[in-house]
Design a protein around this motif. Structure first.
Motif, mmCIF file in Angstrom:
data_model
loop_
_atom_site.group_PDB
_atom_site.id
_atom_site.type_symbol
_atom_site.label_atom_id
_atom_site.label_comp_id
_atom_site.label_asym_id
_atom_site.label_seq_id
_atom_site.Cartn_x
_atom_site.Cartn_y
_atom_site.Cartn_z
ATOM 1 N N GLY A 147 3.333 -5.248 -3.596
ATOM 2 C CA GLY A 147 4.513 -5.947 -4.071
ATOM 3 C C GLY A 147 5.753 -5.671 -3.249
ATOM 4 N N ASN A 148 5.797 -4.513 -2.595
ATOM 5 C CA ASN A 148 6.964 -4.161 -1.784
ATOM 6 C C ASN A 148 6.856 -4.670 -0.354
ATOM 7 O OD1 ASN A 148 4.997 -2.503 -0.729
ATOM 8 N ND2 ASN A 148 6.031 -0.573 -1.242
ATOM 9 N N VAL A 153 -1.986 0.502 0.501
ATOM 10 C CA VAL A 153 -2.843 1.672 0.681
ATOM 11 C C VAL A 153 -1.977 2.915 0.729
ATOM 12 C CG1 VAL A 153 -2.807 1.466 3.201
ATOM 13 C CG2 VAL A 153 -4.692 2.684 2.096
ATOM 14 N N ALA A 154 -2.475 3.995 0.127
ATOM 15 C CA ALA A 154 -1.799 5.292 0.191
ATOM 16 C C ALA A 154 -2.563 6.177 1.167
ATOM 17 C CB ALA A 154 -1.761 5.940 -1.190
ATOM 18 N N VAL A 155 -1.817 6.853 2.022
ATOM 19 C CA VAL A 155 -2.399 7.765 3.002
ATOM 20 C C VAL A 155 -2.023 9.182 2.602
ATOM 21 C CG1 VAL A 155 -2.563 8.365 5.442
ATOM 22 C CG2 VAL A 155 -2.123 5.991 4.779
#
Length: 215
Positions: A147-148, A153-155
């Motif tokens: 949405g941003n 994905v988070a790393v």
């Protein structure tokens, strides 16, 4: 293809040894598979990939393979719960171009030094993300935008994986964990990535992609 879920007994002597030396962990897992004449090719021949996830103060190990494993070969007390083994065929059958999945992967993002030819780890999150996006182009998936407007994905950094293969060969793997969403763009290429893993250090807990339908 088979996926095993191993709930590890963190108090077992073998797990404590293996957790301190990833090469021992590799050998413990490979004990569940038939030996082959060429020892160096055993992991590849059985298609073994694995990942160790921390969970509520303990560990769960996921092991994927072409060959059905026999976990009765593990040392007594190594598991806190009987091994759970299931076929991955329904997951593979669900892979189609355009399909969205949530995923998790521990990987070893590196580049080759042009002068020394040694592998150099990417240590900056932006570089680690760019590595994943390039791998997606090679392996039939893309990371959609959240949405941003940033890749969904988070790393997350994980403890450096260490061990010794012998008295002279030290193992050091700087790995990261990716959690997010992906979209399949090429069914064949992505199925091969699921089957064979992504990136380097596959014998040492990297490269296994776990997917689930995106909500």
């Amino acid at each position: 293809m088979f996926l095993s879920k191993l709930t590890v007994n963190t108090q077992s002597r073998t797990f404590r040894r293996d957790n301190a030396n990833v090469h021992d962990m590799h050998r413990t897992l490979m004990s569940a598979y038939p030996e082959l004449p060429q020892d160096d090719a055993v992991r590849q021949a059985h298609g073994v990939l694995w990942r160790l996830d921390s969970l509520r103060g303990g560990f769960v190990q996921y092991v994927q393979s072409h060959t059905e494993p026999d976990w009765d070969h593990l040392p007594a007390g190594h598991l806190a719960w009987p091994a759970e083994v299931r076929t991955l065929q329904p997951v593979l059958d669900a892979v189609t171009a355009g399909r969205r999945f949530t995923f998790r992967m521990v990987a070893n993002p590196t580049k080759c030094d042009g002068q020394t030819r040694k592998r150099i780890p990417y240590r900056q999150p932006a570089e680690q993300l760019e590595w994943l996006i390039r791998k997606g182009e090679q392996h039939g998936f893309v990371i959609p935008s959240a949405g941003n407007g940033q890749p969904d994905v988070a790393v997350t950094g994980v403890p450096t994986i260490t061990g010794r293969k012998n008295t002279t060969t030290k193992i050091t793997v700087e790995a990261v964990r990716y959690d997010g969403r992906l979209v399949v763009t090429d069914t064949t290429a992505f199925t091969q990535a699921l089957t064979n893993g992504v990136g380097r250090a596959k014998a040492y807990g990297c490269g296994l992609i776990s997917i689930a339908p995106a909500g």
